[in-house]
Design an enzyme around this catalytic site. Structure first.
Site, PDB file in Angstrom:
ATOM      1  CD  GLU A 108      45.692  30.873   2.366  1.00 49.59           C
ATOM      2  OE1 GLU A 108      45.831  30.158   1.349  1.00 49.59           O
ATOM      3  OE2 GLU A 108      45.265  30.431   3.439  1.00 49.59           O
ATOM      4  CD  GLU A 157      41.270  27.823   1.514  1.00 52.68           C
ATOM      5  OE1 GLU A 157      41.416  26.612   1.285  1.00 52.68           O
ATOM      6  OE2 GLU A 157      41.680  28.716   0.756  1.00 52.68           O
TER       7      GLU A 157
END
Ligand code: GLA
Ligand code: ZN
Length: 688
Positions: A308, A147
């Site tokens: 995810e 991320e």
């Protein structure tokens, strides 16, 4: 990438519990048809206990157990969180925040992207991991970092300042060009030495926060630079991986519509796109669909991964409600419907401690497999396994494109004047939601995309108009297609400076209007806009922005109801090539959903692109196609039962049931039908 089935599994951090528990984990994975584990996302401190020592003993065991279990392995490089010794020994690896404060050790996503020490050691770690684990049986992908930008989107330190100056030199060559791009004569900003340039933050150009800058050009360039600086980190690691492994795909997990990073600038460096799907609320099905489509648009329509999602709850919100029964399944199939070839979770077993100790997981702290959550995970795993390779690699046959543009997002939201409540994603989502409800298949693409394959191109709030976009939009109408633009389009050039012409700038001839004034109102204030095409009329509550238009060739479709501009055009349609040619719609105000829906349905209708379930609220139709076979996903996000009339004959691959065109399908909330249609077609989704 494996092409035998949709991958299923997710982040697995067995370093947090005793070795014996791993056996329970794998037994549970078998029960849930979990075939893929993402390993090693945050282990730098263990892998490299000090600058001169590397220790792969534990990772060896973790990888070996996954290999023994026959799992697909997504192997991460562990560079998303610094080890304490590194921050202690080289404090400059820590990022400096937007307030100008140099951070000390703590958190994650905490590195300065410009730090030479960070760049050297992160690349070295990635290289050593690749050297050791390249060729591992089952290795499906490399997962670089985590991320990117996930703290507050960047760093504002002296190293980044130096990097910014280099980036500017490369972009502009001379200070004259830079001063011109930044309109530096304003407020005495003419720079006479590169060394005078500092990062725009709360100590320099900003007040109140990232959206309040005195110089949009400076802040815009800094965002572009920061996006590129983090991309350089990713490239450092990927290059080292490629020294040891020439073929396994390399990616990193994106965050969908994440403002700090221009994912279009990164797309070419990813072998496939992936993202983490954590919607802000329980009723965000259109927003999720849009985010999936943004991700699919990164690689020209190629399948992406959901890297995810939570099986149950998140932990980072103030309030973290559980996913209701059926919702996990519904949202997972929605991802597949929009082009995902992997559905992965964060995480396989709950963390023992720290901030994500209560974050949802496939297995809870007790490791139970008799929970509702586990049962739902296992049932979905069974369905995905049963589907096999049917849709793997399939593309989306879209005739509609929606332009998504980070420069427009950035500039529109950092610009003074007009209305701070009008937000880029809200506006894009309003148009996307209308397309989604109408059942149109949509590609969400950068402004540089080839538009020649679309019948309809929507460009909501395309604030920054750069390159040849105006010409390419005009070309859509020249071959009979339809285009749509909204308020605040065509306002600024690539440097964020205003066009010295009527708004919507270079788009004005195509849309046949000019904007004379731009009025704004508080969010609670509505101006009733009457939309009519003769037979059909609707009144839409328009909000926030009200451009006062002077038609220059366009026909008036909607008019304002109040204010001094009552009776003047709010929505127009221009036929630049005459009655038989294409159409260019301009929507000068923030219409409500009913108004946007009315306009979008008309645009789609002209091309026969309104889908069969358009009139059933919250029933989604998403289509993938492969080798001439169409897979139609019908997904009910409705809160009560609904009935629809099947649009085609085929087999529901989730139940094996034959469906006849015209039969009534009763859909309960969260129901999914995956119809493999009987009628084959030339695969319009396949690239030529
Ligand atoms: C992100 C991160 C994960 C984890 C989850 C929790 O997506 O990548 O490490 O923190 O959020 O939702
Ligand atoms: Zn920095």
């Amino acid at each position: 990438m494996t092409d035998s089935k949709i991958l299923y599994g997710g982040d697995y951090n067995p370093e947090q519990w005793p070795r014996a528990v791993w056996e329970d984990d794998y037994a549970a994975f078998d029960k849930a048809s979990i075939d893929t584990v993402t390993l090693n996302v945050f282990s730098w401190a263990t892998l490299q206990p000090d600058e001169d020592t590397y220790d792969f003993a534990r990772l060896d065991e973790i990888v070996a157990r996954a290999v023994e279990g026959g799992r697909g392995i997504v192997l991460a490089t562990s560079t998303g969180a610094l080890p304490p010794w590194l921050a202690h020994r080289h404090p400059e690896v820590e990022r400096t925040d937007f307030q100008g404060r140099r951070h000390v050790f703590g958190q994650r996503h905490n590195a300065c992207p410009s730090s030479p020490v960070y760049r050297r050691l992160s690349a070295e770690l990635a290289g050593r991991i690749a050297e050791r684990y390249a060729g591992t049986p089952g290795l499906v992908a490399w997962h670089v970092g985590n991320e990117y930008g996930g703290f507050d989107g960047g760093c504002w330190c002296d190293l980044c300042a130096a990097g910014f100056r280099d980036w500017l030199r490369a972009r502009y060559g001379t200070l004259e060009r830079l001063n011109e791009a930044w309109n530096a004569t304003f407020w005495s900003h003419t720079f006479s030495d590169w060394a005078q340039i500092v990062p725009p933050n709360m100590l320099s150009e900003h007040w109140r926060g990232p959206d309040h800058t005195a110089f949009q050009g400076i802040t815009l360039d800094y965002r572009r630079f920061m996006s590129d600086a983090m991309l350089a980190n990713y490239r450092d690691e990927k290059a080292r991986i490629r020294e040891h492994d020439a073929t396994t795909p390399v990616t990193t997990n994106f965050m969908g519509m994440f403002r700090p990073i221009d994912y279009h600038r990164w797309a070419a460096d990813l072998d496939f796109a992936s993202w983490d799907n954590y919607p802000p609320g329980p009723r965000e099905h259109a927003r999720m669909a849009l985010a999936h489509d943004v991700m699919r648009g990164l690689k020209d329509g190629a399948p992406f991964w959901v890297m995810e999602q939570t099986p149950t709850i998140t932990a980072s919100r103030d309030v973290n409600p559980v996913k209701r029964p059926g919702v996990l399944r519904l949202w997972s199939w929605q991802a597949v419907a929009h082009g995902a070839d992997a559905v992965l979770y964060f995480q396989m077993r709950q963390s023992k401690g720290a901030s994500e100790k209560y974050h949802g997981a496939v297995l809870d702290h007790a490791g139970r497999t008799d929970t509702r959550a586990f049962r739902e995970v296992a049932a979905l795993g069974g369905e995905l396994a049963g589907l096999g390779d049917a849709v793997v690699g399939a593309r989306t046959p879209a005739r509609v494109a929606l332009l998504f543009d980070w420069d427009s997002w950035w500039v529109a939201e950092m610009t003074d004047g007009f209305n701070r409540h009008a937000r880029y994603v809200d506006t894009v989502l309003a148009y996307y939601r209308a397309l989604w409800q109408a059942g149109a298949q949509v590609d969400v693409v950068p402004t540089t995309a080839d538009l020649s394959r679309y019948d309809v191109v929507l460009a909501p709030m395309l604030h920054v108009l750069k390159g040849d976009v105006a010409e390419r939009l005009a070309a859509v109408t020249e071959r009979g297609g339809s285009v749509l633009a909204s308020f605040w389009s065509g306002r600024a050039d690539e440097d964020a400076n205003a066009y010295l012409m009527d708004a919507p700038g270079p788009l004005a001839p195509l849309f046949g209007v000019r904007v004379e004034e731009t009025d704004s109102a508080e969010p609670g204030v509505a101006n009733p806009v009457t939309l009519t095409d003769g037979a059909d009329e609707v009144v839409s509550a328009a909000r926030l922005v009200f451009e006062v238009l002077v038609p220059e060739g366009a026909d008036v479709v909607g008019t304002y109801g109040t204010e001094f501009y009552a009776g003047t055009p709010a929505v127009t349609r221009h036929r630049p090539g005459g009655a038989d040619g294409g159409e260019a719609w301009y929507v000068a105000t923030g219409l409500d959903d009913a108004g946007v829906g009315w306009v979008v349905r008309r645009v789609l209708d002209r091309h026969g692109l309104v889908g069969p379930y358009a009139d059933v609220p919250d029933v989604e139709l998403a289509v993938r196609s492969k080798d001439g076979v169409r897979f139609a996903f019908v997904l009910s996000h409705a809160t009560g039962p609904v009935e629809v009339v099947a649009h085609a004959s085929g087999v529901d691959l989730l139940t094996g049931r034959a469906v006849r065109q015209g039969e009534t399908l009763r859909l309960d909330p969260t129901d999914v039908v995956l119809l493999r249609e009987d009628t084959r077609e030339d695969s319009p989704g396949e690239p030529a």
